[in-house]
Design a protein around this motif. Sequence first.
Motif, PDB file in Angstrom:
ATOM      1  N   THR B  51      -8.716 -19.121  41.707  1.00  0.00           N
ATOM      2  CA  THR B  51      -8.563 -19.230  43.068  1.00  0.00           C
ATOM      3  C   THR B  51      -9.571 -20.062  43.557  1.00  0.00           C
ATOM      4  O   THR B  51      -9.402 -21.177  44.587  1.00  0.00           O
ATOM      5  CB  THR B  51      -8.433 -18.030  43.867  1.00  0.00           C
ATOM      6  OG1 THR B  51      -7.386 -17.207  43.021  1.00  0.00           O
ATOM      7  CG2 THR B  51      -8.119 -18.029  45.216  1.00  0.00           C
ATOM      8  N   LEU B  52     -11.022 -19.806  43.349  1.00  0.00           N
ATOM      9  CA  LEU B  52     -11.899 -20.611  43.821  1.00  0.00           C
ATOM     10  C   LEU B  52     -11.856 -22.029  43.560  1.00  0.00           C
ATOM     11  O   LEU B  52     -12.230 -22.871  44.454  1.00  0.00           O
ATOM     12  CB  LEU B  52     -13.437 -19.793  42.927  1.00  0.00           C
ATOM     13  CG  LEU B  52     -14.580 -20.486  43.552  1.00  0.00           C
ATOM     14  CD1 LEU B  52     -14.931 -20.611  44.902  1.00  0.00           C
ATOM     15  CD2 LEU B  52     -15.853 -19.991  42.630  1.00  0.00           C
ATOM     16  N   ILE B  53     -11.692 -22.398  42.328  1.00  0.00           N
ATOM     17  CA  ILE B  53     -11.355 -23.633  41.739  1.00  0.00           C
ATOM     18  C   ILE B  53     -10.492 -24.275  42.690  1.00  0.00           C
ATOM     19  O   ILE B  53     -10.680 -25.605  43.058  1.00  0.00           O
ATOM     20  CB  ILE B  53     -11.017 -23.892  40.300  1.00  0.00           C
ATOM     21  CG1 ILE B  53     -12.521 -23.225  39.564  1.00  0.00           C
ATOM     22  CG2 ILE B  53     -11.127 -25.405  39.823  1.00  0.00           C
ATOM     23  CD1 ILE B  53     -12.363 -23.272  38.180  1.00  0.00           C
ATOM     24  N   LEU B  57     -10.768 -27.721  44.786  1.00  0.00           N
ATOM     25  CA  LEU B  57     -10.247 -28.985  44.651  1.00  0.00           C
ATOM     26  C   LEU B  57      -9.390 -29.317  45.900  1.00  0.00           C
ATOM     27  O   LEU B  57      -9.037 -30.587  46.175  1.00  0.00           O
ATOM     28  CB  LEU B  57      -9.013 -28.707  43.408  1.00  0.00           C
ATOM     29  CG  LEU B  57      -9.597 -28.405  41.984  1.00  0.00           C
ATOM     30  CD1 LEU B  57      -8.599 -28.084  41.163  1.00  0.00           C
ATOM     31  CD2 LEU B  57     -10.399 -29.537  41.565  1.00  0.00           C
ATOM     32  N   ASP B  58      -9.033 -28.368  46.694  1.00  0.00           N
ATOM     33  CA  ASP B  58      -8.272 -28.866  48.118  1.00  0.00           C
ATOM     34  C   ASP B  58      -9.285 -29.471  48.796  1.00  0.00           C
ATOM     35  O   ASP B  58      -9.062 -30.331  49.615  1.00  0.00           O
ATOM     36  CB  ASP B  58      -7.800 -27.075  48.558  1.00  0.00           C
ATOM     37  CG  ASP B  58      -6.572 -26.673  47.990  1.00  0.00           C
ATOM     38  OD1 ASP B  58      -6.006 -27.546  47.002  1.00  0.00           O
ATOM     39  OD2 ASP B  58      -6.561 -25.649  48.181  1.00  0.00           O
ATOM     40  N   ASP B  59     -10.586 -28.823  48.980  1.00  0.00           N
ATOM     41  CA  ASP B  59     -11.638 -29.823  49.629  1.00  0.00           C
ATOM     42  C   ASP B  59     -11.659 -31.139  49.164  1.00  0.00           C
ATOM     43  O   ASP B  59     -11.632 -31.944  50.015  1.00  0.00           O
ATOM     44  CB  ASP B  59     -12.876 -28.915  49.505  1.00  0.00           C
ATOM     45  CG  ASP B  59     -12.876 -27.626  50.171  1.00  0.00           C
ATOM     46  OD1 ASP B  59     -11.966 -27.273  50.967  1.00  0.00           O
ATOM     47  OD2 ASP B  59     -13.632 -26.740  49.834  1.00  0.00           O
ATOM     48  N   PHE B  60     -11.783 -31.381  47.870  1.00  0.00           N
ATOM     49  CA  PHE B  60     -11.627 -32.513  47.264  1.00  0.00           C
ATOM     50  C   PHE B  60     -10.676 -33.601  47.796  1.00  0.00           C
ATOM     51  O   PHE B  60     -10.809 -34.570  48.019  1.00  0.00           O
ATOM     52  CB  PHE B  60     -11.848 -32.506  45.753  1.00  0.00           C
ATOM     53  CG  PHE B  60     -11.960 -33.787  45.128  1.00  0.00           C
ATOM     54  CD1 PHE B  60     -13.174 -34.715  44.953  1.00  0.00           C
ATOM     55  CD2 PHE B  60     -10.849 -34.398  44.517  1.00  0.00           C
ATOM     56  CE1 PHE B  60     -13.031 -35.816  44.533  1.00  0.00           C
ATOM     57  CE2 PHE B  60     -10.808 -35.512  43.973  1.00  0.00           C
ATOM     58  CZ  PHE B  60     -11.926 -36.176  43.853  1.00  0.00           C
ATOM     59  N   GLU B  61      -9.587 -33.124  47.705  1.00  0.00           N
ATOM     60  CA  GLU B  61      -8.334 -33.663  47.893  1.00  0.00           C
ATOM     61  C   GLU B  61      -8.494 -34.153  49.619  1.00  0.00           C
ATOM     62  O   GLU B  61      -8.200 -35.339  49.943  1.00  0.00           O
ATOM     63  CB  GLU B  61      -7.044 -32.940  47.816  1.00  0.00           C
ATOM     64  CG  GLU B  61      -6.811 -32.723  46.182  1.00  0.00           C
ATOM     65  CD  GLU B  61      -5.600 -31.982  45.940  1.00  0.00           C
ATOM     66  OE1 GLU B  61      -5.035 -32.031  44.971  1.00  0.00           O
ATOM     67  OE2 GLU B  61      -5.235 -31.238  46.975  1.00  0.00           O
ATOM     68  N   VAL B  67      -5.730 -39.001  46.372  1.00  0.00           N
ATOM     69  CA  VAL B  67      -5.974 -38.230  45.130  1.00  0.00           C
ATOM     70  C   VAL B  67      -5.396 -36.813  45.327  1.00  0.00           C
ATOM     71  O   VAL B  67      -5.811 -35.947  46.059  1.00  0.00           O
ATOM     72  CB  VAL B  67      -7.356 -38.457  44.828  1.00  0.00           C
ATOM     73  CG1 VAL B  67      -7.816 -37.720  43.420  1.00  0.00           C
ATOM     74  CG2 VAL B  67      -8.021 -39.761  44.729  1.00  0.00           C
ATOM     75  N   GLU B  68      -4.704 -36.344  44.132  1.00  0.00           N
ATOM     76  CA  GLU B  68      -4.371 -35.157  43.920  1.00  0.00           C
ATOM     77  C   GLU B  68      -4.720 -34.624  42.708  1.00  0.00           C
ATOM     78  O   GLU B  68      -4.853 -35.335  41.707  1.00  0.00           O
ATOM     79  CB  GLU B  68      -2.764 -34.975  44.179  1.00  0.00           C
ATOM     80  CG  GLU B  68      -2.038 -35.328  45.458  1.00  0.00           C
ATOM     81  CD  GLU B  68      -0.689 -34.997  45.773  1.00  0.00           C
ATOM     82  OE1 GLU B  68      -0.052 -34.909  44.594  1.00  0.00           O
ATOM     83  OE2 GLU B  68      -0.184 -35.307  46.551  1.00  0.00           O
ATOM     84  N   PRO B 343     -20.466 -27.532  46.666  1.00  0.00           N
ATOM     85  CA  PRO B 343     -19.192 -26.847  45.896  1.00  0.00           C
ATOM     86  C   PRO B 343     -20.070 -26.226  44.681  1.00  0.00           C
ATOM     87  O   PRO B 343     -19.859 -25.231  44.191  1.00  0.00           O
ATOM     88  CB  PRO B 343     -18.512 -28.167  45.286  1.00  0.00           C
ATOM     89  CG  PRO B 343     -18.608 -29.090  46.558  1.00  0.00           C
ATOM     90  CD  PRO B 343     -20.077 -28.991  46.852  1.00  0.00           C
ATOM     91  N   GLY B 344     -21.297 -27.030  44.168  1.00  0.00           N
ATOM     92  CA  GLY B 344     -22.000 -26.220  43.073  1.00  0.00           C
ATOM     93  C   GLY B 344     -22.778 -24.975  43.351  1.00  0.00           C
ATOM     94  O   GLY B 344     -22.657 -24.301  42.204  1.00  0.00           O
ATOM     95  N   THR B 345     -23.374 -24.868  44.441  1.00  0.00           N
ATOM     96  CA  THR B 345     -23.854 -23.712  44.924  1.00  0.00           C
ATOM     97  C   THR B 345     -22.693 -22.295  44.962  1.00  0.00           C
ATOM     98  O   THR B 345     -22.868 -21.522  44.554  1.00  0.00           O
ATOM     99  CB  THR B 345     -24.634 -23.658  46.143  1.00  0.00           C
ATOM    100  OG1 THR B 345     -25.638 -24.625  45.937  1.00  0.00           O
ATOM    101  CG2 THR B 345     -25.383 -22.443  46.375  1.00  0.00           C
ATOM    102  N   GLU B 346     -21.781 -22.724  45.617  1.00  0.00           N
ATOM    103  CA  GLU B 346     -20.476 -21.900  45.968  1.00  0.00           C
ATOM    104  C   GLU B 346     -19.901 -21.359  44.581  1.00  0.00           C
ATOM    105  O   GLU B 346     -19.684 -20.277  44.526  1.00  0.00           O
ATOM    106  CB  GLU B 346     -19.705 -22.548  46.641  1.00  0.00           C
ATOM    107  CG  GLU B 346     -18.291 -21.502  47.094  1.00  0.00           C
ATOM    108  CD  GLU B 346     -17.345 -22.133  47.987  1.00  0.00           C
ATOM    109  OE1 GLU B 346     -17.606 -23.377  48.295  1.00  0.00           O
ATOM    110  OE2 GLU B 346     -16.281 -21.689  47.968  1.00  0.00           O
TER     111      GLU B 346
END
Lengths: 317, 435
Positions: B51-53, B57-61, B67-68, B343-346
Amino acid sequence: MTAASTERPAAATAGGGAPGSRRRPAFRARHGLTILAFLAPAIVFVGWFTYYPMLRGANMAFRDWNLWDLTSTPFIGFDNFATILSDPVFPTVVRNSVLWVVGSLVPQLLIGFALALALRKRFRFRGVYQALVFFPWAVSGFLIGMLFRWMFNAEFGVVNDLLGKVGLIDAPIPWLADPTLAMVAVIVANIWYGVTFFAIMILAALQSVPEEMIEAASLDGAGKVRMLFSIIIPTISMTLLLTVLLRIIWIFNFPDIIYAMTGGGPANRTHIVTTWMINFTQQGNYGLASALGLCVVGFLLVFCAFYLMAIRKADQS
Amino acid sequence: MRHLRSAVAATAGLSMIALAACSGDSGDTGDSDGTVTLQMVESLTNPDRTTLIRGLLDDFEAENPGVEVELVSPPTEQADQTIQQMLQSGSGVDVLEVRDITVGPFANNGWLYDMSGDLESWDGWDALTDNARAVAEGDGESYFLPYGFYGLSLFYRTDLVDEAGFDGPPSSWEDLLEQASAIQDPSSNTYGYAFRGGQNANSNVVAAIEAYVIDGLDTENAFLMEDGSTIFAAPEAQDALETYFALFEEASPPSAVSWGYPEMVEGFNNGSTAFLLQDPEVIATIQGSDTLSEDQWGTAPLLVGPTGRAAQPLAVAGWGVTEFSEHQEEAVALVQFLASEGPGTEFAQANSLVPPIASASDDPFYSEGPWTSYVTMTENPDTYVNVTQPRDVSWWTEWIQKSDQEIQSVLLGEMTHEELLTSWDEFWTEKYAAE
């Protein structure tokens, strides 16, 4: 005799007259192609998904094929087979495999038979009871193994807890840490899991036992034991024998419970052939795993051939 | 004949579809509207983590229109084999989870893309810790960017240590044996140490040996001494085993012969055992315990050997890109996004990992409570020496299985300590000689 009736045998028999033997090849070719066309998808799928991987696997058995290093996979002949057969763990694995199959199969058959006989009679909520009995068969073997791993845990498991509460033990029994007890534990789990299959198969076979024969035997004064051995078992013997054969193959090839409960330990004492094979695949050594797989296939083929021959002989006699 | 033709045509069509489906060609992952679809696969799957990942990924999109990312989450037990099969097929994966035990074999087989060229201009590089940069640089090729480290620390029961009359948690292996033996009371279902005898039992045995041989240890390959011999041939290794296996004899339940990760964590979590040597990911589990309150437990730095030093074998994992990805630019961008500061810290915090981001240590999350032992270790690198174990060799899994099995043989009294060390020494010596 009419003209039509005189023509029918000629067309229907291979050794008929001249007109029939001329037409038959044409009939075969056309219909044969049609049949082949309809079968082709199934042949393609089975060939692609079953036999092609099997051949690839068989090929790996003769190569130094390690997934962690595929830069070179040379042909090494029978070296993988020699490695397996000379491994000091091999005798333990063979002994455990036999123990695993026999120790699981016999109780599964007896308890499954008893359950099937009990479920054959009509009683209230029989459907619900049947569903509950059959339920374990729908659960993943790996999950069953995980559940039993915790149940047999010495300190936190329900088995020792119950044994302690009824006063049978004073101190926790380390079920999965003792080599002998660990084998007992995994077999107990497998018995629980596999009883259902026998119950299903035998219950289905029992439907073929004629009621009137049971009633007639009952009127003749036959007891339940006599009816069981003289009527019920002989009637369903073929189903029983084939079910036993199927189960032998399946249990032999069933690593899930052992893998989840002990991983083959302690010190390799619960490894069977298939859990040992998983070890090789986890090492990435598909060469050794495939060689072991081929040994298993060879053994089961020979075993099945002898078993089926014995059944046929017994049936004829 | 009409039927025959129809049947043949249908068969041909079905076969073509089947073969096309089986060919696994993922080349066409760009939609007609120009959208690029990346396939990403994780291996240490669990629902919360997935769920976290997915959220990241949603943030990245959102930041990268067009990009999906499709996340593939195979069950953990089958994940490594699934990923290997996907990689072997040469398609279907753009971004994947890479661990220190898989990076060597994956790279060796030509499955991983070297990102070193892409990282030169990456603005997130300076935010990484020294350890993270060292991992990312590898031996000259950058096959993955780390998302976090796993390092050992000692979880201990503050109340049981107090009741046994000790001032604080043990700092050395000898202290641990003393305290754990004093706390051990099987009649009340209390045990000193959550001994690991089952899967991965080798990790703690090796940690003990490395603490005893630390002064002559090759930190670049912590299975070797500086003179090139294996650590198992060192005389101090014998002393390490004496102490370590005494923990089993004097301070652990007999059933620990088969204890793996779940039993060890459960033993500590339900209050049965006083000490547990584990990775920081256990912190989150213990914090959610129904049995232990916050003031009943804490963590202490990794145990030191007789010379007062310990070797911290940091395990590491991260994200990499496949060599055959047809969208490497987008895939690298995704990996860089996941390894960047936010994202890395989260991700590291949510998964209780030692963070790869330098600024994360300033976060109160890491400077308080159970994480303080990690700060202590980080601040004392001469005492708690970061070392690299040869986890990327092709025979690593073979080693794990062999060593675990032989440890159980020792616990069952079927093998002596000397035989164990000789067997391990021969194994590593022969493997390196055959290279």
